[in-house]
Design a protein around this motif. Structure first.
Motif, PDB file in Angstrom:
ATOM      1  N   TYR A  84       0.834  -1.212   0.000  1.00 13.50           N
ATOM      2  CA  TYR A  84       0.000   0.000   0.000  1.00 13.50           C
ATOM      3  C   TYR A  84       0.865   1.257   0.000  1.00 13.50           C
ATOM      4  O   TYR A  84       0.673   2.168  -0.809  1.00 13.50           O
ATOM      5  CB  TYR A  84      -0.929  -0.001   1.205  1.00 13.50           C
ATOM      6  N   ARG A 107      -4.819   0.130  -6.233  1.00 18.81           N
ATOM      7  CA  ARG A 107      -3.495   0.666  -5.921  1.00 18.81           C
ATOM      8  C   ARG A 107      -2.481  -0.364  -6.389  1.00 18.81           C
ATOM      9  O   ARG A 107      -2.461  -1.487  -5.904  1.00 18.81           O
ATOM     10  CB  ARG A 107      -3.399   0.926  -4.426  1.00 18.81           C
ATOM     11  N   ILE A 146      -6.926  -2.450   0.378  1.00 17.22           N
ATOM     12  CA  ILE A 146      -6.568  -1.076   0.723  1.00 17.22           C
ATOM     13  C   ILE A 146      -7.064  -0.752   2.126  1.00 17.22           C
ATOM     14  O   ILE A 146      -6.329  -0.202   2.947  1.00 17.22           O
ATOM     15  CB  ILE A 146      -7.140  -0.094  -0.318  1.00 17.22           C
ATOM     16  N   HIS A 171      -9.439   6.888   0.035  1.00 18.94           N
ATOM     17  CA  HIS A 171      -9.444   5.432   0.156  1.00 18.94           C
ATOM     18  C   HIS A 171     -10.341   4.958   1.298  1.00 18.94           C
ATOM     19  O   HIS A 171     -10.765   3.802   1.310  1.00 18.94           O
ATOM     20  CB  HIS A 171      -8.027   4.892   0.365  1.00 18.94           C
TER      21      HIS A 171
END
Length: 181
Positions: A84, A107, A146, A171
């Motif tokens: 991440y 991501r 995420i 996010h």
């Protein structure tokens, strides 16, 4: 009740492996006792040498399994957090009647990590399944991945984590995949 042979206990990696007779007297088995009192037994065999070998292999397998479990308990959240942090948002074209617009897809991060850990993260739905895993050099975190990565990072309580996560606050609003099903 087990009947150990006199002097037939051997150490193996802090475990005790004891050769015992089968209650019916038809063969032998090994009783393997961990330092914490866990007792595991092999199958019954007529060959004492095979029983010792099976006992040692049972101890070795159990120790490897415990080590793998401990490794994964640490490696999975750390790898997810690193994917991440080191990744970048990926957007794609979403075609509709109003024209093309950019939509958040995930991501993407370089996958230079333990492939067994990446496989476990994929199985857990935290990174996307890859069509050609040997050819693709990056992975994409799913919305679930995420969110979990952000939760893990907050748990580290490191300086600058909240500022970093705040810069990617959008996010926090990702839909849960369970809502889409």
């Amino acid at each position: 009740m087990t009947k150990p042979f006199k002097g037939e206990t051997r150490p193996r990696h802090n475990w005790s492996v004891t050769l015992c007779t089968d209650p019916e007297g038809k063969g032998f088995y090994a009783q393997c006792t961990s330092p914490f009192g866990l007792i595991l037994c092999t199958d019954i065999y007529t060959d004492k040498g095979l029983v010792w070998q099976q006992g040692y292999e049972l101890v070795d397998r159990t120790i490897r399994s415990e080590q793998t479990h401990r490794y994964n308990a640490i490696a999975l959240p750390l790898t997810l957090a690193l994917l991440y942090v080191s990744g970048g948002d990926e957007y794609g074209e979403l075609g509709d009647e109003l024209g093309n617009e950019q939509c958040f897809q995930g991501r993407r991060a370089y996958k230079g990590y333990d492939f067994d850990v990446l496989d476990l993260l994929t199985t857990a739905g935290l990174i996307e399944e890859q069509r050609y895993p040997k050819q693709v050099k990056s992975v994409v975190l799913t919305p679930k991945g995420i969110k979990e990565a952000r939760r893990v990072l907050r748990g580290f309580n490191l300086d600058g984590v909240e500022e970093f996560l705040g810069a990617l606050a959008e996010h926090d609003d990702l839909p849960d995949e369970s809502e889409n099903e």
